[in-house]
Design a protein around this motif. Structure first.
Motif, mmCIF file in Angstrom:
data_model
loop_
_atom_site.group_PDB
_atom_site.id
_atom_site.type_symbol
_atom_site.label_atom_id
_atom_site.label_comp_id
_atom_site.label_asym_id
_atom_site.label_seq_id
_atom_site.Cartn_x
_atom_site.Cartn_y
_atom_site.Cartn_z
ATOM 1 N N GLY A 157 0.824 -1.204 0.000
ATOM 2 C CA GLY A 157 0.000 0.000 0.000
ATOM 3 C C GLY A 157 0.859 1.256 0.000
ATOM 4 O O GLY A 157 0.501 2.279 -0.588
ATOM 5 N N ILE A 158 2.005 1.159 0.629
ATOM 6 C CA ILE A 158 2.933 2.306 0.701
ATOM 7 C C ILE A 158 3.268 2.838 -0.704
ATOM 8 O O ILE A 158 3.331 4.040 -0.929
ATOM 9 C CB ILE A 158 4.204 1.892 1.489
ATOM 10 N N HIS A 159 3.451 1.915 -1.671
ATOM 11 C CA HIS A 159 3.743 2.328 -3.050
ATOM 12 C C HIS A 159 2.539 3.060 -3.650
ATOM 13 O O HIS A 159 2.685 4.065 -4.347
ATOM 14 C CB HIS A 159 4.007 1.098 -3.926
ATOM 15 N N LEU A 160 1.355 2.497 -3.398
ATOM 16 C CA LEU A 160 0.144 3.066 -4.011
ATOM 17 C C LEU A 160 -0.176 4.422 -3.398
ATOM 18 O O LEU A 160 -0.625 5.348 -4.080
ATOM 19 C CB LEU A 160 -1.038 2.113 -3.839
ATOM 20 N N LEU A 161 0.058 4.546 -2.080
ATOM 21 C CA LEU A 161 -0.164 5.834 -1.419
ATOM 22 C C LEU A 161 0.801 6.875 -1.970
ATOM 23 O O LEU A 161 0.453 8.055 -2.132
ATOM 24 C CB LEU A 161 -0.012 5.668 0.097
ATOM 25 N N ASP A 162 2.018 6.434 -2.273
ATOM 26 C CA ASP A 162 2.990 7.349 -2.880
ATOM 27 C C ASP A 162 2.497 7.806 -4.259
ATOM 28 O O ASP A 162 2.572 8.992 -4.596
ATOM 29 C CB ASP A 162 4.354 6.649 -2.991
ATOM 30 N N VAL A 163 1.964 6.855 -5.034
ATOM 31 C CA VAL A 163 1.433 7.209 -6.362
ATOM 32 C C VAL A 163 0.236 8.158 -6.208
ATOM 33 O O VAL A 163 0.086 9.112 -6.985
ATOM 34 C CB VAL A 163 1.043 5.931 -7.152
ATOM 35 N N ALA A 164 -0.582 7.929 -5.189
ATOM 36 C CA ALA A 164 -1.725 8.831 -4.952
ATOM 37 C C ALA A 164 -1.237 10.252 -4.686
ATOM 38 O O ALA A 164 -1.811 11.224 -5.175
ATOM 39 C CB ALA A 164 -2.568 8.323 -3.778
ATOM 40 N N ARG A 165 -0.149 10.366 -3.917
ATOM 41 C CA ARG A 165 0.429 11.698 -3.663
ATOM 42 C C ARG A 165 0.900 12.334 -4.962
ATOM 43 O O ARG A 165 0.752 13.537 -5.188
ATOM 44 C CB ARG A 165 1.620 11.577 -2.704
ATOM 45 N N VAL A 166 1.544 11.498 -5.828
ATOM 46 C CA VAL A 166 2.060 12.024 -7.091
ATOM 47 C C VAL A 166 0.907 12.541 -7.958
ATOM 48 O O VAL A 166 0.997 13.609 -8.564
ATOM 49 C CB VAL A 166 2.837 10.920 -7.859
ATOM 50 N N LEU A 167 -0.191 11.787 -7.996
ATOM 51 C CA LEU A 167 -1.276 12.127 -8.924
ATOM 52 C C LEU A 167 -2.208 13.213 -8.389
ATOM 53 O O LEU A 167 -2.768 13.993 -9.162
ATOM 54 C CB LEU A 167 -2.089 10.874 -9.259
ATOM 55 N N PHE A 168 -2.399 13.260 -7.061
ATOM 56 C CA PHE A 168 -3.422 14.161 -6.501
ATOM 57 C C PHE A 168 -2.882 15.142 -5.468
ATOM 58 O O PHE A 168 -3.637 15.947 -4.933
ATOM 59 C CB PHE A 168 -4.536 13.335 -5.831
ATOM 60 N N GLY A 169 -1.605 15.009 -5.103
ATOM 61 C CA GLY A 169 -1.053 15.919 -4.098
ATOM 62 C C GLY A 169 -1.273 15.406 -2.686
ATOM 63 O O GLY A 169 -1.744 14.282 -2.463
ATOM 64 N N GLU A 170 -0.938 16.248 -1.714
ATOM 65 C CA GLU A 170 -0.938 15.809 -0.310
ATOM 66 C C GLU A 170 -2.360 15.541 0.184
ATOM 67 O O GLU A 170 -3.335 15.967 -0.425
ATOM 68 C CB GLU A 170 -0.222 16.845 0.564
ATOM 69 N N VAL A 171 -2.394 14.809 1.293
ATOM 70 C CA VAL A 171 -3.663 14.253 1.781
ATOM 71 C C VAL A 171 -4.124 14.964 3.043
ATOM 72 O O VAL A 171 -3.333 15.192 3.956
ATOM 73 C CB VAL A 171 -3.464 12.740 2.062
ATOM 74 N N GLU A 172 -5.415 15.295 3.065
ATOM 75 C CA GLU A 172 -5.986 15.938 4.249
ATOM 76 C C GLU A 172 -6.451 14.881 5.250
ATOM 77 O O GLU A 172 -6.088 14.923 6.423
ATOM 78 C CB GLU A 172 -7.165 16.804 3.812
ATOM 79 N N THR A 173 -7.254 13.915 4.751
ATOM 80 C CA THR A 173 -7.728 12.842 5.656
ATOM 81 C C THR A 173 -7.699 11.502 4.924
ATOM 82 O O THR A 173 -7.797 11.440 3.695
ATOM 83 C CB THR A 173 -9.178 13.081 6.138
ATOM 84 N N ILE A 174 -7.576 10.443 5.724
ATOM 85 C CA ILE A 174 -7.592 9.096 5.162
ATOM 86 C C ILE A 174 -8.455 8.203 6.059
ATOM 87 O O ILE A 174 -8.369 8.276 7.289
ATOM 88 C CB ILE A 174 -6.149 8.542 5.004
ATOM 89 N N ALA A 175 -9.285 7.400 5.422
ATOM 90 C CA ALA A 175 -10.062 6.369 6.127
ATOM 91 C C ALA A 175 -9.590 5.024 5.591
ATOM 92 O O ALA A 175 -9.074 4.949 4.466
ATOM 93 C CB ALA A 175 -11.550 6.544 5.863
ATOM 94 N N CYS A 176 -9.732 3.986 6.387
ATOM 95 C CA CYS A 176 -9.185 2.701 5.951
ATOM 96 C C CYS A 176 -9.889 1.535 6.633
ATOM 97 O O CYS A 176 -10.193 1.611 7.828
ATOM 98 C CB CYS A 176 -7.683 2.667 6.288
ATOM 99 N N ARG A 177 -10.139 0.489 5.878
ATOM 100 C CA ARG A 177 -10.610 -0.782 6.453
ATOM 101 C C ARG A 177 -9.639 -1.871 6.014
ATOM 102 O O ARG A 177 -9.200 -1.873 4.859
ATOM 103 C CB ARG A 177 -12.014 -1.124 5.958
ATOM 104 N N THR A 178 -9.292 -2.736 6.932
ATOM 105 C CA THR A 178 -8.371 -3.832 6.606
ATOM 106 C C THR A 178 -9.066 -5.170 6.824
ATOM 107 O O THR A 178 -10.000 -5.269 7.620
ATOM 108 C CB THR A 178 -7.103 -3.778 7.488
ATOM 109 N N GLN A 179 -8.564 -6.185 6.114
ATOM 110 C CA GLN A 179 -9.079 -7.550 6.284
ATOM 111 C C GLN A 179 -7.904 -8.524 6.257
ATOM 112 O O GLN A 179 -6.916 -8.279 5.551
ATOM 113 C CB GLN A 179 -10.040 -7.890 5.136
ATOM 114 N N ARG A 180 -8.022 -9.584 7.024
ATOM 115 C CA ARG A 180 -7.047 -10.674 6.921
ATOM 116 C C ARG A 180 -7.798 -11.873 6.353
ATOM 117 O O ARG A 180 -8.700 -12.390 6.987
ATOM 118 C CB ARG A 180 -6.435 -11.011 8.281
#
Ligand code: NAD
Ligand code: 89Y
Length: 342
Positions: free
Chosen positions: A179-202
């Motif tokens: 996810g770290i890579h994808l979050l980095d790409v999100a920063r590249v495409l849309f700029g810095e982030v104000e808020t983040i929500a997240c759900r995880t599953q195992r």
């Protein structure tokens, strides 16, 4: 700085083989030493890549070699001591992701290199993948306008644990590893982030932590993005290791589709082209897109060093990506959207 630059690689495991190949492809770099605490791996890398010296102890290597940079390709627990060692020797350092196990370690490495006036780059290579560079160029071309919505997705059932068995034991799995890579790409495409929500599953029974994560990002630009990743998706065809992208702007949309097809829809209609990464002498399917991005990342490091420029994914820049990772875990634990603290 001499010509070529004298480099060394610390950590000669699974992924470092790509680093070693890539350094051999960069004419401006001569590998003068390799190091792995497993002597057999260091010796094998020296033999395979024609590197004159090999070490089991990084401190011994720094004491004996004259280095223009060091490439740390070990797993994250060793990053901080090795980066701080490099800083003490005033040797510029590029270090693999994830930057470190904790936020404090990341900050300490940035501070140590800043105090020593030593360049520091994190090997955050997804943004340097050919197909993602093509997406970035399509955005920059302006056809769709400034993107206001997007989805960045990586879903697979490929057995990543076969090559990287340590992943199954991590307390934090897919967000920190992938996810770290994808979050980095999100920063590249849309700029810095104000808020983040997240759900995880195992989903897999034999992993310790989350192997699926779905994140919702609200960017300071006003854009919304969805970042989702899974190591447990049984799909009709497994796209590993492709990152799929969907972007919408006021004038159209851009999609990076499975099979490396880039589709751009703008006011004049839709175009579609192949943006697949060509195979190099040392790359192979399905990893070639990741392997070539290693070469692109290392070229960027060398060009930055030569120009005296701060690399795109400097240590300081990567703190902002790492902050999204820690925020995502916090958001999942607290079941609410949180602001990243960088
Ligand atoms: P690995 O376990 O196969 O290799 C790590 C090597 O580092 C081992 O050989 C180990 O003996 C050596 N090592 C550890 N501590 C050391 C120390 N203090 N001094 C010298 N050698 C030391 O791991 P890997 O799968 O190659 O992963 C390495 C890093 O690459 C990880 O951080 C991983 O997340 C990252 N990685 C990145 C990508 C990417 O696309 N960017 C892909 C895969 C892995
Ligand atoms: O560890 C992961 C990464 O960083 O890129 C791909 C990977 O090797 C497995 O998903």
């Amino acid at each position: 700085m001499p010509d070529p630059l004298r480099g060394a690689v610390i950590g000669c495991g699974f992924f470092a083989q790509n680093h070693l190949h890539a350094w051999k492809d960069i004419a401006d770099v001569q590998l003068v030493a390799v190091c792995d605490k497993d002597t057999a791996k260091a010796a094998a890398a020296a033999e395979r890549f024609g590197v004159p010296a090999h070490y089991a102890d990084a401190a011994a290597m720094f004491a004996r070699e004259t280095l223009d940079f060091v490439d740390v390709a070990t797993t994250m627990p060793s990053h901080r001591p090795l980066v701080e060692l490099a800083a003490r020797h005033r040797v510029p350092v590029i270090v693999q992701k994830p930057f470190a196990p904790t936020w404090d370690d990341c900050v300490a490495m940035v501070a140590a290199c800043a105090a020593a006036e030593v360049p520091l780059m994190v090997h955050e290579n997804f943004r340097f993948q050919g197909p993602l560079i093509a997406v970035r160029a399509a955005v920059a071309a302006g056809t769709i306008g400034v993107p206001h919505f997007g989805r960045i997705s990586f879903r697979t059932n490929y057995d990543v644990f076969a090559n990287q068995p340590y992943l199954a034991l991590e307390e934090r799995l897919i967000i920190l590893d992938l996810g770290i890579h994808l979050l980095d790409v999100a920063r590249v495409l849309f700029g810095e982030v104000e808020t983040i929500a997240c759900r995880t599953q195992r989903v897999r029974p034999n992993v310790r932590a989350e192997d699926m994560a779905t994140m919702l990002l609200h960017h300071k630009s006003g854009a919304t993005s969805i970042v989702d990743c899974s190591y447990s998706s049984r799909l009709a065809s497994d796209p590993f290791p492709q990152t799929l992208v969907h972007l919408e702007g006021p004038q159209g949309s851009i999609a990076l589709l499975e099979g490396y097809r880039l589709r751009v829809t703008g006011p004049a209609g839709t175009t579609e082209r192949d943006v697949a990464t060509p195979l190099l002498s040392w790359t192979s399917q399905p990893w070639h897109v990741a392997q070539e991005s290693v070469l692109n990342t290392q070229r960027h490091w060398v060009a930055s060093l030569r120009a005296g420029r701060v690399p795109e994914t400097s240590g300081a820049d990567n703190l902002r990506t790492y902050a999204l990772v820690t925020a995502a875990y916090r958001a999942a634990a607290e079941r609410r959207a949180v602001m990243p603290e960088a």
